[in-house]
Enzyme design. Structure first.
Site, PDB file in Angstrom:
ATOM      1  N   HIS A 156      -3.592   6.851   2.504  1.00  0.00           N
ATOM      2  CA  HIS A 156      -3.504   5.855   2.175  1.00  0.00           C
ATOM      3  C   HIS A 156      -5.248   5.332   2.303  1.00  0.00           C
ATOM      4  CE1 HIS A 156      -4.649   1.687   0.776  1.00  0.00           C
ATOM      5  NE2 HIS A 156      -4.445   1.359   2.194  1.00  0.00           N
TER       6      HIS A 156
ATOM      7  N   ASN B 169     -10.610  -0.791  -0.022  1.00  0.00           N
ATOM      8  CA  ASN B 169      -8.265  -0.366   0.385  1.00  0.00           C
ATOM      9  C   ASN B 169      -8.268  -0.768  -1.342  1.00  0.00           C
ATOM     10  OD1 ASN B 169      -6.028  -0.702   0.582  1.00  0.00           O
ATOM     11  ND2 ASN B 169      -6.195  -1.433   2.850  1.00  0.00           N
TER      12      ASN B 169
ATOM     13  N   CYS C 126       1.002  -1.195   0.119  1.00  0.00           N
ATOM     14  CA  CYS C 126      -0.396  -0.426  -0.179  1.00  0.00           C
ATOM     15  C   CYS C 126       0.874   1.476  -0.226  1.00  0.00           C
ATOM     16  CB  CYS C 126      -1.090  -0.105   1.060  1.00  0.00           C
ATOM     17  SG  CYS C 126      -2.336  -1.128   0.883  1.00  0.00           S
TER      18      CYS C 126
HETATM   19  N1  ACO Z   1     -18.252  -9.381   9.429  1.00  0.00           N
HETATM   20  C1  ACO Z   1     -19.290  -9.466  10.661  1.00  0.00           C
HETATM   21  N2  ACO Z   1     -18.245 -10.702  11.662  1.00  0.00           N
HETATM   22  C2  ACO Z   1     -16.968 -10.554  11.542  1.00  0.00           C
HETATM   23  C3  ACO Z   1     -15.796  -9.585   9.762  1.00  0.00           C
HETATM   24  C4  ACO Z   1     -17.183  -9.282   8.816  1.00  0.00           C
HETATM   25  N3  ACO Z   1     -16.610  -8.671   7.858  1.00  0.00           N
HETATM   26  N4  ACO Z   1     -15.231  -9.889   9.877  1.00  0.00           N
HETATM   27  C5  ACO Z   1     -14.458 -10.445  11.517  1.00  0.00           C
HETATM   28  N5  ACO Z   1     -15.332 -10.599  12.244  1.00  0.00           N
HETATM   29  C6  ACO Z   1     -16.073 -10.974  13.275  1.00  0.00           C
HETATM   30  C7  ACO Z   1     -14.409 -11.652  13.842  1.00  0.00           C
HETATM   31  O1  ACO Z   1     -14.558 -12.882  13.426  1.00  0.00           O
HETATM   32  C8  ACO Z   1     -14.483 -11.647  15.101  1.00  0.00           C
HETATM   33  O2  ACO Z   1     -15.575 -12.238  15.880  1.00  0.00           O
HETATM   34  P1  ACO Z   1     -15.696 -13.175  17.119  1.00  0.00           P
HETATM   35  O3  ACO Z   1     -15.510 -12.181  18.035  1.00  0.00           O
HETATM   36  O4  ACO Z   1     -16.667 -14.243  17.163  1.00  0.00           O
HETATM   37  O5  ACO Z   1     -13.979 -13.847  17.022  1.00  0.00           O
HETATM   38  C9  ACO Z   1     -15.485 -10.369  15.223  1.00  0.00           C
HETATM   39  O6  ACO Z   1     -16.061  -9.699  14.603  1.00  0.00           O
HETATM   40  C10 ACO Z   1     -14.132  -9.521  15.898  1.00  0.00           C
HETATM   41  O7  ACO Z   1     -13.174  -9.428  15.222  1.00  0.00           O
HETATM   42  P2  ACO Z   1     -12.257  -8.541  14.961  1.00  0.00           P
HETATM   43  O8  ACO Z   1     -10.708  -8.485  13.946  1.00  0.00           O
HETATM   44  O9  ACO Z   1     -11.741  -8.453  17.295  1.00  0.00           O
HETATM   45  O10 ACO Z   1     -12.614  -6.660  14.683  1.00  0.00           O
HETATM   46  P3  ACO Z   1     -11.852  -5.333  14.896  1.00  0.00           P
HETATM   47  O11 ACO Z   1     -13.132  -4.616  15.464  1.00  0.00           O
HETATM   48  O12 ACO Z   1     -10.606  -5.577  15.137  1.00  0.00           O
HETATM   49  O13 ACO Z   1     -12.128  -5.402  13.421  1.00  0.00           O
HETATM   50  C11 ACO Z   1     -11.047  -4.976  11.406  1.00  0.00           C
HETATM   51  C12 ACO Z   1     -12.040  -6.227  11.726  1.00  0.00           C
HETATM   52  C13 ACO Z   1     -12.065  -3.772   9.939  1.00  0.00           C
HETATM   53  C14 ACO Z   1     -10.324  -5.438  10.493  1.00  0.00           C
HETATM   54  C15 ACO Z   1      -9.957  -3.881  11.940  1.00  0.00           C
HETATM   55  O14 ACO Z   1      -8.877  -5.408  12.378  1.00  0.00           O
HETATM   56  C16 ACO Z   1      -8.563  -3.494  11.056  1.00  0.00           C
HETATM   57  O15 ACO Z   1      -9.531  -2.675  10.607  1.00  0.00           O
HETATM   58  N6  ACO Z   1      -7.884  -3.671  10.200  1.00  0.00           N
HETATM   59  C17 ACO Z   1      -6.521  -2.898   9.852  1.00  0.00           C
HETATM   60  C18 ACO Z   1      -7.046  -3.958   8.347  1.00  0.00           C
HETATM   61  C19 ACO Z   1      -6.853  -3.312   6.874  1.00  0.00           C
HETATM   62  O16 ACO Z   1      -6.907  -1.936   7.172  1.00  0.00           O
HETATM   63  N7  ACO Z   1      -5.942  -3.403   6.191  1.00  0.00           N
HETATM   64  C20 ACO Z   1      -5.422  -3.075   5.286  1.00  0.00           C
HETATM   65  C21 ACO Z   1      -4.208  -3.566   4.612  1.00  0.00           C
HETATM   66  S1  ACO Z   1      -3.216  -2.794   6.044  1.00  0.00           S
HETATM   67  C22 ACO Z   1      -3.596  -0.838   5.270  1.00  0.00           C
HETATM   68  O17 ACO Z   1      -4.318  -0.895   3.988  1.00  0.00           O
HETATM   69  C23 ACO Z   1      -3.773  -0.101   6.188  1.00  0.00           C
END
Ligand code: ACO
Length: 324
Positions: free
Chosen positions: A251, A281, A113
């Site tokens: 980004h 993204n 990214c």
């Molecule tokens: N729909 C419903 N539930 C979901 C989904 C979904 N799409 N995805 C995950 N869950 C569930 C998980 O399984 C988990 O369930 P559990 O508690 O029963 O195990 C629950 O939701 C919470 O999961 P977390 O991963 O803790 O959720 P979080 O609040 O951290 O949000 C997210 C997840 C949105 C991915 C967040 O961690 C995030 O934004 N991370 C950054 C990721 C990113 O931007 N990556 C891109 C590449 S790097 C970059 O560009 C910067």
């Protein structure tokens, strides 16, 4: 000294729009979960005739038109991508052939990214040596081909698209300074395996195919902290306050990361360009797509200070300050 200035911008998004409601039919998720956790509502998905190099070429042609420069005048093409449609030749060579830039040399650059900022920084180095050069810096991705559409943790986040800038030398505007960083020790938090590799080191049963793998929470924490440090250290080095910046183009990862970043930097929302709600993204393409939209919306006037920051797999991250 001559610095690399933007002479024209362009972007290209695939036609197909994939909504959160459609994703509800594909994996166990909901529009409410995706919107509240990421701010993403739709993303674009490349179809036939929309391969990476085709999106990149279309964005490049628009940037050339805006800069009033012909393809034959281009000296160098850099494509920042981690999803080329072939390993060899590079996406940049396909772009060269597609747009008819017969006098250019061309190569790809992979910094996930952060690839676009790495590409601009490289263009700046070329321009400082040869200010008459015209460089096309393109960020282009077809991530939909490398996303596991059964993995709700990742498939909701990404989209396809391309953005481009024509870069040329200027003695009064352009890139002021940049700070780029990497930390390869953290690669397992965000990675994508090579397709069909016969390398015995890649046959680890823990590795789950050639899709994007991500430890979301850790990525979130690192991303916010790293982008904040990249921005503050750059502004400190230039003795510039965030209040002097006209527009921050980060980004486009997701709105919660961006919200935290804005809080920590103390920057108002009006000064931050956000379009992740429409496109998701798009990795290396996200900054040039956002820059093209901001430019075409008239958000940038000559003399404005534009700040960029990014974070991605590697990990790679960075910041850049540009006088428009
Ligand atoms: N729909 C419903 N539930 C979901 C989904 C979904 N799409 N995805 C995950 N869950 C569930 C998980 O399984 C988990 O369930 P559990 O508690 O029963 O195990 C629950 O939701 C919470 O999961 P977390 O991963 O803790 O959720 P979080 O609040 O951290 O949000 C997210 C997840 C949105 C991915 C967040 O961690 C995030 O934004 N991370 C950054 C990721 C990113 O931007 N990556 C891109 C590449 S790097 C970059 O560009 C910067």
């Amino acid at each position: 000294m001559h610095r690399a200035a933007v002479l024209g911008t362009g972007s290209c998004l695939p036609e197909r729009i994939l909504t959160n409601n459609e994703l509800e039919q594909m994996v166990d998720t909901s529009d409410e979960w995706i919107s509240s956790r990421t701010g993403i509502r739709t993303r674009r998905i490349a179809g036939s005739g929309e391969q990476n190099y085709q999106l990149a070429s279309s964005a490049a042609c628009k940037a050339l038109e805006a800069a009033d420069i012909s393809a034959a005048e281009v000296d160098l093409i850099i494509v920042a991508t981690m999803t080329p449609h072939m390993i060899m030749p590079s996406c940049a060579c396909f772009v060269q052939a597609e747009i008819g830039a017969e006098n250019a040399f061309a190569f790809d650059l992979n910094a996930a990214c952060s690839g676009y900022l790495y590409g601009l920084d490289l263009a700046d180095k070329y321009i400082s040596g040869r200010p008459e050069m015209k460089v096309l810096v393109i960020g282009s991705e077809t991530l939909s081909a490398r996303v596991n559409w059964q993995d709700r943790n990742t498939c909701i986040l990404f989209g396809d698209g391309a953005g481009a800038c024509v870069i040329g030398g200027s003695d009064h505007r352009g890139i002021v300074d940049s700070r780029l960083f990497s930390d390869g020790r953290l690669w397992k938090l965000l990675y994508m395996d090579s397709p069909a590799s016969r390398n015995p080191d890649l046959s680890d049963p823990d590795r789950k195919g050639c899709f994007i793998q991500m430890t979301g929470r850790d990525v979130f924490k690192y991303a916010v902290r790293a982008m904040e440090n990249a921005v503050t250290s750059l502004l400190d080095r230039q003795h510039i306050s965030i209040d002097e910046v006209t527009l921050l183009i980060p980004h486009q990862a997701n709105v919660r990361i961006l919200g935290k970043l804005m809080d920590r930097l103390g920057v108002e929302q009006e000064k931050v360009f956000i379009n992740v709600d429409k496109y998701g993204n798009t990795s290396a393409a996200s900054i040039p797509i956002a820059l093209d939209e901001a430019n075409r919306q008239g958000r940038l006037q000559q003399g404005d200070l534009v700040l960029f920051c990014s974070f991605g797999g590697g990990f790679t991250w960075g910041s850049m300050l540009m006088r428009w």
